[in-house]
Write a protein that holds these residues in place. Sequence first.
Motif, PDB file in Angstrom:
ATOM      1  N   LEU A  98      16.566 -10.329  12.199  1.00 15.02           N
ATOM      2  CA  LEU A  98      16.402  -9.574  10.963  1.00 15.02           C
ATOM      3  C   LEU A  98      15.670  -8.261  11.210  1.00 15.02           C
ATOM      4  CD1 LEU A  98      16.580  -9.297   7.890  1.00 15.02           C
ATOM      5  CD2 LEU A  98      14.520 -10.714   7.717  1.00 15.02           C
ATOM      6  N   VAL A  99      14.570  -8.323  11.943  1.00 13.29           N
ATOM      7  CA  VAL A  99      13.802  -7.108  12.227  1.00 13.29           C
ATOM      8  C   VAL A  99      14.646  -6.119  13.034  1.00 13.29           C
ATOM      9  CG1 VAL A  99      11.806  -6.178  13.467  1.00 13.29           C
ATOM     10  CG2 VAL A  99      11.561  -8.239  12.081  1.00 13.29           C
ATOM     11  N   GLY A 100      15.386  -6.628  14.017  1.00 12.72           N
ATOM     12  CA  GLY A 100      16.234  -5.753  14.813  1.00 12.72           C
ATOM     13  C   GLY A 100      17.322  -5.090  13.987  1.00 12.72           C
ATOM     14  N   LEU A 101      17.947  -5.864  13.084  1.00 20.99           N
ATOM     15  CA  LEU A 101      18.974  -5.300  12.208  1.00 20.99           C
ATOM     16  C   LEU A 101      18.377  -4.233  11.295  1.00 20.99           C
ATOM     17  CD1 LEU A 101      21.943  -5.538  11.010  1.00 20.99           C
ATOM     18  CD2 LEU A 101      20.890  -7.004   9.274  1.00 20.99           C
ATOM     19  N   TRP A 107       8.692 -13.049   2.041  1.00 24.18           N
ATOM     20  CA  TRP A 107       8.325 -12.873   3.447  1.00 24.18           C
ATOM     21  C   TRP A 107       9.452 -12.207   4.245  1.00 24.18           C
ATOM     22  CZ3 TRP A 107       4.162 -12.672   6.252  1.00 24.18           C
ATOM     23  CH2 TRP A 107       4.282 -12.713   7.651  1.00 24.18           C
ATOM     24  N   GLN A 108      10.696 -12.641   3.998  1.00 26.08           N
ATOM     25  CA  GLN A 108      11.817 -12.047   4.721  1.00 26.08           C
ATOM     26  C   GLN A 108      11.973 -10.567   4.381  1.00 26.08           C
ATOM     27  OE1 GLN A 108      12.907 -13.830   7.029  1.00 26.08           O
ATOM     28  NE2 GLN A 108      12.322 -15.880   6.346  1.00 26.08           N
ATOM     29  N   LEU A 109      11.736 -10.206   3.124  1.00 24.94           N
ATOM     30  CA  LEU A 109      11.803  -8.798   2.728  1.00 24.94           C
ATOM     31  C   LEU A 109      10.691  -7.995   3.388  1.00 24.94           C
ATOM     32  CD1 LEU A 109      12.707  -9.200  -1.053  1.00 24.94           C
ATOM     33  CD2 LEU A 109      14.146  -8.146   0.711  1.00 24.94           C
ATOM     34  N   LEU A 110       9.532  -8.626   3.572  1.00 23.42           N
ATOM     35  CA  LEU A 110       8.433  -7.967   4.282  1.00 23.42           C
ATOM     36  C   LEU A 110       8.831  -7.697   5.730  1.00 23.42           C
ATOM     37  CD1 LEU A 110       5.471  -6.987   4.216  1.00 23.42           C
ATOM     38  CD2 LEU A 110       4.794  -9.301   4.885  1.00 23.42           C
ATOM     39  N   GLY A 165      10.881  -3.829   9.819  1.00 26.07           N
ATOM     40  CA  GLY A 165      11.931  -3.391  10.738  1.00 26.07           C
ATOM     41  C   GLY A 165      12.439  -2.001  10.395  1.00 26.07           C
ATOM     42  N   VAL A 166      12.588  -1.715   9.095  1.00 19.04           N
ATOM     43  CA  VAL A 166      13.047  -0.387   8.665  1.00 19.04           C
ATOM     44  C   VAL A 166      12.036   0.679   9.091  1.00 19.04           C
ATOM     45  CG1 VAL A 166      13.481   1.071   6.659  1.00 19.04           C
ATOM     46  CG2 VAL A 166      14.443  -1.224   6.743  1.00 19.04           C
ATOM     47  N   LEU A 167      10.741   0.411   8.894  1.00 19.58           N
ATOM     48  CA  LEU A 167       9.701   1.360   9.304  1.00 19.58           C
ATOM     49  C   LEU A 167       9.714   1.560  10.823  1.00 19.58           C
ATOM     50  CD1 LEU A 167       6.708   0.266   7.047  1.00 19.58           C
ATOM     51  CD2 LEU A 167       8.128   2.311   6.817  1.00 19.58           C
ATOM     52  N   LEU A 168       9.907   0.469  11.549  1.00 19.35           N
ATOM     53  CA  LEU A 168       9.980   0.553  13.008  1.00 19.35           C
ATOM     54  C   LEU A 168      11.150   1.435  13.431  1.00 19.35           C
ATOM     55  CD1 LEU A 168       8.955  -0.455  15.787  1.00 19.35           C
ATOM     56  CD2 LEU A 168      10.575  -2.353  15.569  1.00 19.35           C
ATOM     57  N   LEU A 213      17.104  -3.460  22.813  1.00 22.80           N
ATOM     58  CA  LEU A 213      16.958  -4.297  24.008  1.00 22.80           C
ATOM     59  C   LEU A 213      15.814  -5.294  23.869  1.00 22.80           C
ATOM     60  CD1 LEU A 213      17.583  -1.706  26.880  1.00 22.80           C
ATOM     61  CD2 LEU A 213      19.178  -3.373  25.899  1.00 22.80           C
ATOM     62  N   VAL A 214      14.689  -4.842  23.308  1.00 26.58           N
ATOM     63  CA  VAL A 214      13.565  -5.761  23.093  1.00 26.58           C
ATOM     64  C   VAL A 214      13.947  -6.846  22.102  1.00 26.58           C
ATOM     65  CG1 VAL A 214      11.226  -5.956  22.153  1.00 26.58           C
ATOM     66  CG2 VAL A 214      11.788  -4.089  23.711  1.00 26.58           C
ATOM     67  N   SER A 215      14.619  -6.442  21.016  1.00 26.31           N
ATOM     68  CA  SER A 215      15.062  -7.417  20.012  1.00 26.31           C
ATOM     69  C   SER A 215      15.991  -8.444  20.646  1.00 26.31           C
ATOM     70  CB  SER A 215      15.776  -6.688  18.872  1.00 26.31           C
ATOM     71  OG  SER A 215      16.367  -7.608  17.977  1.00 26.31           O
ATOM     72  N   SER A 216      16.930  -7.988  21.480  1.00 31.15           N
ATOM     73  CA  SER A 216      17.871  -8.910  22.126  1.00 31.15           C
ATOM     74  C   SER A 216      17.150  -9.885  23.047  1.00 31.15           C
ATOM     75  CB  SER A 216      18.909  -8.119  22.926  1.00 31.15           C
ATOM     76  OG  SER A 216      19.682  -7.307  22.074  1.00 31.15           O
TER      77      SER A 216
END
Length: 203
Positions: free
Chosen positions: A26-29, A160-163, A168-171, A186-189
């Motif tokens: 989720l964070v990677g996406l 929590w998932q929205l958080l 992830g969007v900010l990242l 690559l880190v996410s993978s």
Amino acid sequence: MTAPVVAGALAGYGIAVPVGAIGAVLVGLAARTSPRVAAAAALGVASADGVYAALAVTGGAALTPVLAPVAGPLRWASVVVLVALAAHTAVSAWRRYRAGDTPRAEAPPPSAARAYASFLGLTLLNPATVVYFTALVVGGTATGSGALFALAAFAASASWQLLLAGGGVLLGRVLAGRRGRLTTALVSSAVIVALAVRLVLPE
């Protein structure tokens, strides 16, 4: 009325807060797409938690022995999907990086509806979620209205998932350059693969 809401919220946070492979995906996406797509994916995860919470309060004790024989195959299916997703993410990011992120090289982002359905299906592959909620129900934690318990669990998981999606969007905005996006992917993978492998390792 308060008791099932509180119990459901605690149960929802209990299953959502430990960031596993789905959270990493989720964070990677979110780092690579839009806030709308990330939010849809987050709600897909929360919907699966809500479905399993509802199943637990309506017949979880009967479902547990039915799910037990297929828990292993479902876990392996989840691992295969996650590893394939990680590989696709890494390869796509590397190709975009090598191509200079030209418009032709940039793959179109998934639609919000597709992101929701994908994350709903991926999360539903995890039978441990229904076992978790069932244990709470059988143990008497989910007292009162089952509907309120399931709704509260969904709301807690969604928050929590929205958080996570927002983080992830900010990242993604911070690491907006070519190398930043490649590093994020690559880190996410790598994290996804590591967490997927842990699903099938003995405790």
